[in-house]
Motif scaffolding. Structure first.
Motif, PDB file in Angstrom:
ATOM      1  N   ALA A 113      49.321   6.825  73.328  1.00  0.00           N
ATOM      2  CA  ALA A 113      49.441   5.331  73.701  1.00  0.00           C
ATOM      3  C   ALA A 113      50.962   5.046  73.068  1.00  0.00           C
ATOM      4  O   ALA A 113      51.626   5.631  72.156  1.00  0.00           O
ATOM      5  N   GLN A 114      51.615   4.156  73.405  1.00  0.00           N
ATOM      6  CA  GLN A 114      52.830   3.451  73.020  1.00  0.00           C
ATOM      7  C   GLN A 114      53.170   3.334  71.373  1.00  0.00           C
ATOM      8  O   GLN A 114      52.096   2.938  70.903  1.00  0.00           O
ATOM      9  N   ARG A 115      54.042   4.000  70.751  1.00  0.00           N
ATOM     10  CA  ARG A 115      54.143   3.989  69.212  1.00  0.00           C
ATOM     11  C   ARG A 115      55.717   3.828  68.732  1.00  0.00           C
ATOM     12  O   ARG A 115      56.660   3.934  69.606  1.00  0.00           O
ATOM     13  N   ASP A 116      55.673   3.453  67.477  1.00  0.00           N
ATOM     14  CA  ASP A 116      57.191   3.376  66.997  1.00  0.00           C
ATOM     15  C   ASP A 116      57.748   4.584  66.706  1.00  0.00           C
ATOM     16  O   ASP A 116      57.230   5.430  66.061  1.00  0.00           O
ATOM     17  N   TYR A 117      59.209   4.611  66.961  1.00  0.00           N
ATOM     18  CA  TYR A 117      60.129   5.950  66.339  1.00  0.00           C
ATOM     19  C   TYR A 117      59.785   6.268  64.761  1.00  0.00           C
ATOM     20  O   TYR A 117      59.906   5.160  64.076  1.00  0.00           O
ATOM     21  N   ALA A 118      59.781   7.341  64.616  1.00  0.00           N
ATOM     22  CA  ALA A 118      59.599   7.642  63.121  1.00  0.00           C
ATOM     23  C   ALA A 118      61.060   8.491  62.992  1.00  0.00           C
ATOM     24  O   ALA A 118      61.232   9.654  63.505  1.00  0.00           O
ATOM     25  N   PRO A 119      61.784   8.018  61.989  1.00  0.00           N
ATOM     26  CA  PRO A 119      63.163   8.843  61.415  1.00  0.00           C
ATOM     27  C   PRO A 119      62.422  10.160  60.948  1.00  0.00           C
ATOM     28  O   PRO A 119      61.345  10.471  60.404  1.00  0.00           O
ATOM     29  N   ILE A 120      63.521  11.078  61.073  1.00  0.00           N
ATOM     30  CA  ILE A 120      63.063  12.696  60.821  1.00  0.00           C
ATOM     31  C   ILE A 120      62.462  12.735  59.418  1.00  0.00           C
ATOM     32  O   ILE A 120      61.599  13.453  59.095  1.00  0.00           O
ATOM     33  N   GLY A 121      63.072  12.171  58.542  1.00  0.00           N
ATOM     34  CA  GLY A 121      62.631  12.208  57.200  1.00  0.00           C
ATOM     35  C   GLY A 121      61.224  11.817  56.708  1.00  0.00           C
ATOM     36  O   GLY A 121      60.539  12.119  55.782  1.00  0.00           O
ATOM     37  N   THR A 122      60.645  10.716  57.708  1.00  0.00           N
ATOM     38  CA  THR A 122      59.360  10.354  57.418  1.00  0.00           C
ATOM     39  C   THR A 122      58.329  11.297  58.233  1.00  0.00           C
ATOM     40  O   THR A 122      57.142  10.936  58.119  1.00  0.00           O
ATOM     41  N   ARG A 123      58.503  12.326  58.732  1.00  0.00           N
ATOM     42  CA  ARG A 123      57.780  13.056  59.747  1.00  0.00           C
ATOM     43  C   ARG A 123      56.838  14.123  58.915  1.00  0.00           C
ATOM     44  O   ARG A 123      57.678  14.726  58.197  1.00  0.00           O
TER      45      ARG A 123
END
Ligand code: SDX
Length: 392
Positions: A382-392
């Protein structure tokens, strides 16, 4: 609506298109081209006449057939530069790889028949494709065996010309065997068209974008190559040879029934036929004729006959409604005539070109035709917000 048919409205709701060319009743094992049964056409007609029928909707008069055959014959030669195009391939390239490349390149040689909106150019492109496929197919074979290309001989029939370009050599005359010529012509008829199969649907989808006819047919060739489709004739003979002897058949039938084994009986089953493929019936009869005429005894044919007998009496295949299809016997004949298995699908493409071309013309002249755009059942995130690489 005619008394002979009851159309299933539910079926039309899943139909990808409307067509007047070929009708299949999978449950009854019926195949009609413009209303004529494949059995009658295979027995009484010839490939040039069937090409005219598929393209024009009616059987030709004698004069119409002569004019059509003369036109096709006069288009069998290919541009001389095309011969150099072949030299870019490795000698061990699969002939279907060569067909994809060379047919796709035809629009680079025949600029005067690529305008899909010009009726005259559509006719020339249609005739060029039907006429040049035997020449290109024969060149693909000759290139693979390191022999010189032979130019078409306009004194021969369409099929006789193909046999000579394939098996003839410059050093000696080539005499067309009339039984082989008749069998080959019948095999072309059996493969000419088959409603909206995967490769024909590919040609229609490519054509719906406005691509030139040569590119569309190249797309159809690529799709036909797959072993689940036109590549099955090559796979079926390889399977029969792997089985080798009648006593090994039960081992392969068991494998075909084992859901954990990806092995399937090549040349068996069909997306539409849940009865005997009427083309396989004609093909089996033709095998007996050709092997008898050529004095060839091929143990592979005995394996094929016994495999069919055992499979058709096996509850699994009966329940799944699995019968031999057009590809089950064709390889036995083609091998007896002298073609390597790598050429089998090329021959299928050669014959199917008229069906692809007829269906392309029908699609391109349909005033309601729009670009094809199949949809999907989305099952992703489903649609979701972009996650910066440091938070993945
Ligand atoms: C052509 O569309 C056309 O018109 C094509 C064609 C044409 O002229 O253009 O007729 C030419 O492509 C003929 C088909 C050539 N392909 C082969 O012979 C390859 C071997 N056959 C198959 O892979 C298979 O039969 C297909 C791809 C042709 C059809 O596959 P489907 O759609 O899965 O067939 P199905 O739905 O009828 O299968 C019913 C069941 C399935 O098992 P379950 O999921 O119910 O448990 O039968 C099984 C299939 O797994 N099955 C086979 C089988 N074919 C189907 N099991 C063993 N051997 C087989 N050959």
């Amino acid at each position: 609506q005619t008394g002979a048919f009851t159309y299933d409205p539910g079926f039309t709701s899943t139909a990808s298109c409307k067509s007047d060319i070929t009708y299949i009743d999978g449950d009854e094992g019926v195949l009609l081209h413009r209303g004529y049964t494949i059995g009658e056409l295979a027995e009484q007609s010839n490939f040039m006449e069937v090409c005219y029928l598929l393209l024009n909707g009616e059987l030709p008069t004698a004069d119409e057939l002569d004019t059509f055959t003369h036109t096709i014959t006069r288009h069998t030669m290919v541009h001389e530069q095309l011969a150099t195009f072949f030299r870019g391939f490795r000698r061990d390239a699969h002939p279907m790889a060569i067909m994809c490349g060379v047919v796709g390149a035809l629009s680079a040689f025949y600029h005067d028949s690529t305008d899909i909106h010009d009726p005259a150019q559509r006719v020339i492109a249609s005739h060029r494709l039907i006429a040049k496929m035997p020449t290109i197919a024969a060149m693909a074979y000759k290139y693979s065996v390191g022999q010189p290309f032979l130019y078409p001989d306009n004194s021969l029939s369409y099929t006789g010309n193909f046999l000579r370009m394939t098996f003839g050599v410059p050093a000696e005359p080539y005499v067309v065997n009339p039984v082989v010529e008749k069998a080959m012509d019948r095999i072309f008829i059996l493969h000419a068209d088959h409603e909206q199969n995967a490769s024909t649907s590919t040609v229609r989808l490519a054509g719906s974008s406005g691509a030139n006819p040569f590119a569309c047919i190249a797309a159809g060739i690529a799709c036909l190559w797959g072993p689940a489709h036109g590549g099955a004739n090559e796979a079926a003979l390889n399977m029969l040879r792997e089985i080798g002897t009648v006593d090994r058949i039960p081992e392969f039938i068991a494998r075909a029934k084992d859901k954990n084994d990806p092995f399937r009986l090549m040349g068996f089953g069909h997306r539409v036929y849940k009865n005997y493929d009427p083309r396989a019936t004609v093909m089996q009869t033709t095998v007996k004729e050709v092997l008898g005429e050529l004095g060839v005894t091929d143990p592979v044919f005995d394996v094929a006959i016994e495999l069919e007998r055992l499979a058709l009496s096996d509850p699994y295949f009966i329940e799944k409604k699995l019968f031999p299809n057009v590809d089950f016997y064709s390889g036995v004949i083609l091998s007896a005539i002298g073609f390597p298995t790598s050429m089998f699908t090329v021959l299928f493409a050669l014959a199917r070109t008229v069906g692809w071309v007829a269906q392309w013309n029908e699609m391109i002249t349909d005033p309601d035709q729009k670009i094809g755009r199949p949809r999907q059942l989305y099952s992703g995130a489903a649609q979701r917000d972009y996650a910066p690489i440091g938070t993945r």
